[in-house]
Design an enzyme around this catalytic site. Structure first.
Site, short mmCIF file in Angstrom:
data_model
loop_
_atom_site.label_atom_id
_atom_site.label_comp_id
_atom_site.label_asym_id
_atom_site.label_seq_id
_atom_site.Cartn_x
_atom_site.Cartn_y
_atom_site.Cartn_z
N LYS F 134 0.85 -1.20 0.00
CA LYS F 134 0.00 0.00 0.00
C LYS F 134 0.88 1.25 0.00
CE LYS F 134 -3.96 -2.39 1.89
NZ LYS F 134 -4.94 -2.56 2.97
N GLU F 196 -3.49 -16.66 2.59
CA GLU F 196 -4.35 -15.92 3.52
C GLU F 196 -5.47 -16.86 3.95
OE1 GLU F 196 -5.47 -12.00 2.09
OE2 GLU F 196 -7.46 -12.29 2.95
N ASP F 217 -5.67 -12.50 8.26
CA ASP F 217 -6.15 -11.14 8.02
C ASP F 217 -7.38 -10.83 8.87
OD1 ASP F 217 -5.80 -8.71 6.64
OD2 ASP F 217 -7.49 -9.19 5.34
#
Lengths: 281, 281, 281, 281, 281, 281
Positions: F134, F196, F217
């Site tokens: 990000k 994930e 997550d």
């Protein structure tokens, strides 16, 4: 107006790529790799020196070990038939760089010299010579650098850094007052409002609407004198339109504050410069 | 000489970056985003159309939805005060593109027009007009494209694609014969050997050594006539040096095969073109 | 053929970007930042040194403080198992630069070495070895630089700097004579006229139409000998087509002036070079 | 491995710039601007098709109106003397694009074809063929794309996306165990730890320190067989070093999981491809 | 402020190069090349939509055949948990583009949303919110585009398109009056004269010397109120310095004409946006 | 993570182009060309120094003769109101470079400082702080360099250098086991397999299929503690999702090996840095 080293390097690299490309076939065939030489760049006619940094950069890009000595200062005006630069080192490198260096100098000195003549022509009138956006595509910064060296004041760099309302804008807005009002409402407020006007009535309307600067395009000397009388203390007045070395002084003497001249960049004659290799003694 | 779409796009993008930059502050303030308009690019004086693809590319780069209609063909010559192009669509886009499109056309049409005058001046003599490397740095391809549209023949593109032995090479080699011999031994053999000569003796030596092409720089008309008599059937003869519209026909009539003219690119006056927005009916 | 510093820097930067990218994760994990080392680039087999400037530029681009010492001269041929370059300084930098430097040297030395073998094979015949346009896309200048170091003569750089009429052109023009006539009328006159011919009749027609150079593609040794007898003193004769180290001498002995060999660049085996870090004493 | 349109366009533009440059002087002189033609790209020998997108992009960059039809699928292998692509449209454009398109195909098909031969050679052994970083500078992505089309598995793209401890790292760290420990402590943990080992003892030390992958460089078939017996179920084993088409099967049959082969990219023979213009009926 | 397609394409290409590079190894391993999918970009919290053209360009650059549908208009503000864009087509392409598209939207919507809050905070006061040069290097145009979408007025783009005399200039000139006089004499006259002042005395001196615009940096609300009373009708007054959402309304109510806020670009929280792949029904 | 001089130079050149452009009109009008000065860059609040090389490069790009002295080391943390850099030389150059240098430092020091706070917050837990993708488009390398200076560990650079199976991949593959199997079969084997997971059952399936790394997550602290208990010795466990300075220590104390935090780059407050010109004594 500044020429950053980075900008000069880029334009020089492009110019050498198109002229020298994969190599100077003649010079490489005739001149031995180890041959040394000395040459002078000569101003064949009187000129204002401009672009000495660029010429330096051309020689350095071809061979960083060339020594370049400047015999005039940037902006200096001298008579013709005088050496401008002296360059020494690899003869191959000097010959490969020759035409590119000359092509830059021809335009840059040409513009500076032509501009200087306009500046001299208006001397004592208080009127300022300014350039325009009629520059060569890709050469905006170089061209405006040369007018500055010649003594002109820079007009806007482009459409992005000044407001200038012209006939087509007035047409689109439905009149001078509406156009100026739109600019005052919407344009970046750190820019003054310049308006091109064609009559005293338009000038009046523009000033009433908040214009601070009037561009008087293609007005006769008589009209200019009249407009100066009416508006000269209420706004900056700038004359423009087909100004020549013959007409500029009369225009300047009308009392306009500025005269902008497209010919500085679109019609400056190339300066007459040449490179002579010195005969080894 | 070709203008590839890629090359045109690059030069157009650079030109718009320097003129429009982050946006046309005046137009964006005055003209609504949705306003549509129509404009014509007008040739104010007689000219040879050149660079219509480039002008197209300017308008398309600002706004791909602009419609551009060509009213002249590339290379066509017409009288002044005639529309050259018609463009319609977003008024903001037309005004933002205006100056950049005009700056390209002014130089390209200017060179083509000036070149055409030289070509007409030598009509009937059999002599061919050719350009030189005295082009604007960064504009080699564009400038030579324009001379071709004007009717000139292209000389070498740069130092890499032709052999031309000049005074400095002869100096370095110690004489014409040695220089030509070096070229024949070392230069790419698919290139003819051109040599600049200053006298009949030099010409003789050059031809004896294998030169196929003689560049006769700054010779008088009488000298040229004499050189043609002696060497005209043994080599291509090319005159050069300060050739003007006044002098070119006399030079051509000496019988030289070619005349190369730096002024085509370094001194062509800019063509007088303007953009007029049509009043919406 | 020259490698300008600018061109070398660009190709080196691109190569390092693709190999080192955001960093050498292994070396940075294992080798301390302050570790110094010395290494040699070794020629494991006999080769002709080529690209030493490029290797230099790779090391300098990774770390300008690396010291590189050349143990061979550019173009020098030596036996294998000898050190070619010695480099000292930051061990991290040496290891990061290793593969890129070797990849350049492998190709450049490989081409120079392979070319030199062809040059030796024709020794004494008077025939010249020339390269072709069968180079790697993006590597035209580098590849041709390496053939020059190997001893070949450069053929045209590209389609822009030589005239070569091939079968497809003849087809399009409707015959050899028409094709040659078109070239003489339309192509830049400073370029000689080369024509690819498939028979003595075509050769005759080509010469009659003004060709100065005949490319004899895929002819047998007998055919070549015959063509040399008939045309060897009227034009440059160049053989081509699938020439190998085995066949080249016989071709050269037919008396052709040149033999052009695509394999120099499309099939040169990579040179066997390696980098050895010296054990700190 | 993907070839993005953007990456292909950039490499194609660079290749055309160096081959076509300011224009194909021969074709423009001989072939009329309006001439249309059709041509086929022919595989003269058996090959694996690779780079059809790149060839497409070359033709499109020269003239977007050319129509290209693919006769083979990407990765398809066929016998020789078969047409691979058919292209139709402007004859000038086809001839200008010819050499550049062929140069790309020669290398890309060449690598894919050579790789496919190695893949076939190990068929049934369970051993995987992988490429290396011995690619041509500037061609990393293209070269690895071609090995993938040939059937190889991609090794790391560069120094940034995989950990591989080699002899120089071990030397710098003072031993295998220390090098592996450094990597486990400092390198990005999403990368497996590969180590080049020269003996069973080193392999033992590497695995004890946490290595997951052993590169067995320049081991004999006997040594490999022995190493597989001892370590084959504790780590990925990869053989490398001078692997040829002759030796690869024996190596694969030792039970190593992978064999990495620099020759896939540094020594693949160029594919034999040609462009034939069809005679208009 | 405009985002040209060309500028957007360049920044998008750079962003994809750094995130996707040689390919999305996970997606390519898991998702078949032919898989199709549909996804929505969701605003998880209330925001002002900004950068929809940029997001479009990201998807188009990865795969031109993706269909993107906008569910909000540029500049539209809505509550959270609503879909902003819908994108359909190749699932591989959607997943490869995801993070880059989101990273652009997070910053652009973030700045627009934060700016809009300031604009709402001063509603009804007549005071205008303006941005500053405290943008991210490389993002000047994008950042200022986003403040414009949020409702702020653009301050100068850079040092080149406005005059702003700050403390260091005053220091260098030896006082406010001297600094303003220097600017009036030497700076491009189409730019208004802005001066940063720290006291009423300085303001008085600046106006007397010809300043038209006063920047009041880090003044208290009481000071501002007082300065407005004294100078509000003689110049544009602009407050600045550590302005927050808490303090902005009080500042605006002092009667200053403008308030410039660095936080709009240096401290805007990223917008919370995500991409959800729809389960195929 | 390394900042190569080449990468820094490119980003600095772009930043100066957008801020300084054709020149600093105010400074050039007010400050004489020969004026010398000295300035300090001051950290107004406590921060971690980051980007000193970049700031150096900004000053050097504007004027190579400026002398820059570093008063802190890269990565050093100190209290506020201390000088960070001292720069002396041409006053015009210092003022032109000011804002660009500060804008770089504000972000780079800002990220490093924010990251350091997270690193301190987990001190003693054994948990490692890692960054994410990000980052700001165009700033991937710079942003990740700053998190490294702050003390975070680098996660993957992009989609190309790590395998991470996320919800959308699992969806596309039809379940965790299938997705992991696909990755093991198809992805580059030198990359570990990260997955994930949303539940213990998924974790179990992932590990059974060969995953080596679990991304957890948006799990609660209780869930994390439970997952650590079950899987902590079978795989690397990494927590992520909305982690803040408030929540990070509790997450770290669950025993997860790593915690990845998007806020490090998408929400780091800009550091408060300023440049003060020293009054000449």
């Amino acid at each position: 107006m500044e020429l950053t080293a980075d900008a000069v390097d880029r334009v020089v690299a492009a110019a050498l790529a198109e002229d020298v490309g994969a190599g100077d076939v003649t010079t490489n065939a005739v001149v031995p790799a180890h041959a040394r030489g000395e040459a002078v760049v000569v101003a064949r006619k009187a000129l204002v020196a401009c672009g000495l940094d660029v010429a330096d950069a051309v020689f350095a890009a071809v061979d960083p070990s060339l020594r370049v000595e400047r015999l005039w200062a940037e902006g200096e005006a001298r008579e013709g038939d005088l050496p401008l630069l002296r360059v020494g080192g690899s003869l191959r490198a000097i010959l490969a760089a020759e035409r590119t260096a000359l092509n830059f100098l021809a335009r840059l000195c040409g513009i500076a010299t032509f501009t200087r003549r306009f500046v001299h022509a208006v001397e004592g009138t208080g009127c300022v010579v300014v350039d325009t956006r009629k520059t060569l595509p890709g050469w905006r910064v170089l061209d405006k650098y040369a007018t500055a060296v010649g003594g002109a004041q820079a007009h806007r760099m482009g459409l992005f850094d000044a407001v200038l309302v012209k006939d087509n804008h007035i047409e689109a807005a439905g009149g001078v007052a509406a156009a100026v009002a739109a600019v005052r409402a919407n344009a970046p407020p750190h820019l003054r409002v310049q308006v091109e006007v064609e009559s005293a009535a338009d000038a009046e309307a523009a000033l009433a609407a908040g214009a601070e600067w009037l561009l008087l395009d293609n007005r006769s000397v008589d009209e200019l004198r009249d407009l100066v009388k009416r508006f000269g203390d209420r706004a900056v007045l700038e004359a423009s339109g087909g100004v020549t070395l013959e007409s500029v002084r009369a225009i300047a003497r009308t009392g306009v504050h500025r005269v902008s001249i497209g010919a500085l960049t679109h019609s400056a004659p190339g300066a007459d410069v040449a490179l002579d290799v010195a005969r080894p003694a």
